[in-house]
Scaffold this motif. Structure first.
Motif, PDB file in Angstrom:
ATOM      1  N   ALA A 250       0.833  -1.206   0.000  1.00  0.00           N
ATOM      2  CA  ALA A 250       0.000   0.000   0.000  1.00  0.00           C
ATOM      3  C   ALA A 250       0.869   1.257   0.000  1.00  0.00           C
ATOM      4  O   ALA A 250       0.581   2.227  -0.723  1.00  0.00           O
ATOM      5  CB  ALA A 250      -0.933  -0.002   1.205  1.00  0.00           C
ATOM      6  N   PHE A 253       2.167   1.815  -3.500  1.00  0.00           N
ATOM      7  CA  PHE A 253       1.129   2.240  -4.434  1.00  0.00           C
ATOM      8  C   PHE A 253       0.818   3.725  -4.246  1.00  0.00           C
ATOM      9  O   PHE A 253       0.640   4.457  -5.223  1.00  0.00           O
ATOM     10  CB  PHE A 253      -0.148   1.408  -4.234  1.00  0.00           C
ATOM     11  N   ILE A 254       0.745   4.168  -2.989  1.00  0.00           N
ATOM     12  CA  ILE A 254       0.514   5.594  -2.732  1.00  0.00           C
ATOM     13  C   ILE A 254       1.710   6.415  -3.194  1.00  0.00           C
ATOM     14  O   ILE A 254       1.549   7.511  -3.748  1.00  0.00           O
ATOM     15  CB  ILE A 254       0.223   5.842  -1.238  1.00  0.00           C
ATOM     16  N   THR A 324      -5.174   2.882  -8.726  1.00  0.00           N
ATOM     17  CA  THR A 324      -4.006   2.620  -7.876  1.00  0.00           C
ATOM     18  C   THR A 324      -4.342   2.912  -6.420  1.00  0.00           C
ATOM     19  O   THR A 324      -3.945   2.161  -5.520  1.00  0.00           O
ATOM     20  CB  THR A 324      -2.799   3.461  -8.335  1.00  0.00           C
ATOM     21  N   ARG A 325      -5.069   3.985  -6.178  1.00  0.00           N
ATOM     22  CA  ARG A 325      -5.520   4.272  -4.810  1.00  0.00           C
ATOM     23  C   ARG A 325      -6.411   3.144  -4.284  1.00  0.00           C
ATOM     24  O   ARG A 325      -6.325   2.775  -3.107  1.00  0.00           O
ATOM     25  CB  ARG A 325      -6.288   5.593  -4.761  1.00  0.00           C
ATOM     26  N   ALA A 328      -4.268   0.424  -3.100  1.00  0.00           N
ATOM     27  CA  ALA A 328      -3.695   0.765  -1.797  1.00  0.00           C
ATOM     28  C   ALA A 328      -4.726   0.574  -0.689  1.00  0.00           C
ATOM     29  O   ALA A 328      -4.418   0.029   0.382  1.00  0.00           O
ATOM     30  CB  ALA A 328      -3.175   2.204  -1.812  1.00  0.00           C
ATOM     31  N   HIS A 331      -5.150  -3.109   0.186  1.00  0.00           N
ATOM     32  CA  HIS A 331      -4.079  -3.686   0.997  1.00  0.00           C
ATOM     33  C   HIS A 331      -4.061  -3.094   2.410  1.00  0.00           C
ATOM     34  O   HIS A 331      -3.701  -3.790   3.363  1.00  0.00           O
ATOM     35  CB  HIS A 331      -2.733  -3.512   0.294  1.00  0.00           C
ATOM     36  N   CYS A 332      -4.453  -1.844   2.568  1.00  0.00           N
ATOM     37  CA  CYS A 332      -4.566  -1.283   3.913  1.00  0.00           C
ATOM     38  C   CYS A 332      -5.678  -1.985   4.695  1.00  0.00           C
ATOM     39  O   CYS A 332      -5.528  -2.250   5.892  1.00  0.00           O
ATOM     40  CB  CYS A 332      -4.818   0.220   3.845  1.00  0.00           C
ATOM     41  N   LEU A 365      -2.501   5.850   3.680  1.00  0.00           N
ATOM     42  CA  LEU A 365      -3.439   6.204   2.602  1.00  0.00           C
ATOM     43  C   LEU A 365      -3.564   7.706   2.413  1.00  0.00           C
ATOM     44  O   LEU A 365      -3.789   8.181   1.291  1.00  0.00           O
ATOM     45  CB  LEU A 365      -4.820   5.637   2.894  1.00  0.00           C
TER      46      LEU A 365
END
Length: 369
Positions: A250, A253-254, A324-325, A328, A331-332, A365
């Motif tokens: 994550a 990705f961020i 993409t967010r 993330a 996964h968070c 995030l």
């Protein structure tokens, strides 16, 4: 559950985090006293009788240049999440023992993992900056730009050597294997990035594999190492690994999103740095599904005139950043769910630190740099 310690230091330590209710928690405030002592020990452990080497090695450990300190904060909280008691006052002071000294107390051994993780992480940044010919890092001049490529590479090697000595002092074969594997993964990830075939450059699975090697492996294996050194059951150790893996993915990705959406001043390094370096990230891969024009750019690694600016336009004219967010966020969520599966907390202190680990996923995030 065990009550909190009633010592004045411990009370002050706890009151800075939370009142024990379900209010908001700042995970960085919880860990700050211990992280400050770990950071100071790190600076002291890098002393050497070769001034140029010492100056280079401590470049990103100087006060104000340490970065977000996410990894050591995560590891201190992970150690506390399995603990029945608060760290005693002497464990919040700087450990003055030599780097090769075997720590007798479990908490000190867990603190060493935080130190080792930071040394490995910074070593990888120094080496990456040489490969990428970077000019800035953490709002400072990149070490390779300030002192030259050779010094930067050797400073990274020195950090890995010091990390290896500290790791060996723990005298735990499984932990040594875990952190040694991280170094292998860092190299493997960089080689994957440099030698990807044209069809691999277009694969999201290939991108995630590379991201695990370059970013998430360090967080996953260090979380597991902390759990092992705390004597936790195998199930909890595996859950700790999963938490680190999901949080690490994550985080990257961020990072890939911010490379497009944040300014160079906010990031402390140039924006659009990835595509300028020929590196393909998730926003571009998702954008290519809507704009096939990107495929040729990806496969030539954005080397043609105008590729970078055009790729940037196409990414913003797609749902690449949004998707993409969403990756993330997924996964968070998975990271937070692993915390809820830990064995029963042994204290209120442990419960608060589990909430703090969950809150870290939100911090990842919503970060802007």
């Amino acid at each position: 559950m065990q009550p909190f310690s009633t010592s004045p230091l411990a009370n002050q330590y706890v009151e800075s985090w939370d009142d024990g209710k379900q209010g908001p928690i700042d995970p960085f405030a919880i860990a700050e006293p211990e992280i400050d002592s770990i950071s100071e020990r790190l600076r002291q452990s890098l002393l050497t009788d070769i001034p140029a080497l010492g100056k280079a090695a401590e470049y990103f450990f100087q006060i104000g240049g340490e970065g977000k300190r996410l990894r050591p904060t995560m590891l201190v909280l992970m150690a506390s999440a399995f603990s029945a008691v608060l760290p005693s006052s002497h464990l919040l002071k700087v450990d003055q023992s030599p780097v090769n000294h075997h720590p007798l107390e479990p908490r000190r051994r867990q603190q060493r993992i935080a130190e080792i993780t930071e040394m490995i992480h910074v070593a990888s940044l120094l080496h990456d900056d040489v490969i990428d010919n970077a000019e800035t890092r953490r709002g400072l001049k990149a070490l390779n730009s300030a002192m030259g490529n050779k010094i930067a590479i050797l400073a990274g090697d020195f950090l890995l050597a010091r990390a290896s000595v500290s790791l060996a002092s723990l005298r735990n074969t499984e932990v040594i294997e875990l952190l040694s594997q991280v170094i292998e993964h860092l190299v493997s990830g960089e080689i994957l990035q440099m030698t990807s075939q044209p069809e691999e450059l277009l694969s999201i699975d290939h991108y995630v594999k590379k991201t695990f090697y370059k970013t998430a492996s360090l967080m996953a294996n260090s979380c597991k190492a902390v759990a092992i050194l705390g004597g936790q059951p195998r199930e909890d150790c595996e859950l700790a690994w999963k938490y680190g893996r999901h949080l690490g993915l994550a985080f990257q990705f961020i990072d890939d999103v911010l490379d497009f959406t944040s300014s160079s001043d906010e990031l402390g390094k140039p924006n659009l740095n990835d595509i300028k370096s020929g590196v393909v990230t998730a926003p571009v891969l998702y954008a290519a599904e809507q704009h096939p024009e990107l495929i040729d750019m990806i496969q030539r690694k954005f080397k043609a005139d105008g590729d970078v600016s055009r790729a940037n336009e196409l990414v913003f004219d797609s749902n690449g950043i949004e998707r993409t967010r969403e990756m993330a966020e997924k996964h968070c969520t998975l990271a937070a769910q692993t915390i809820s599966k830990f064995s029963e907390p042994q204290s209120v202190h442990a419960e608060i630190c589990r909430r703090a680990l969950t809150q870290i996923t939100n911090k990842v995030l919503t970060r802007s740099k």
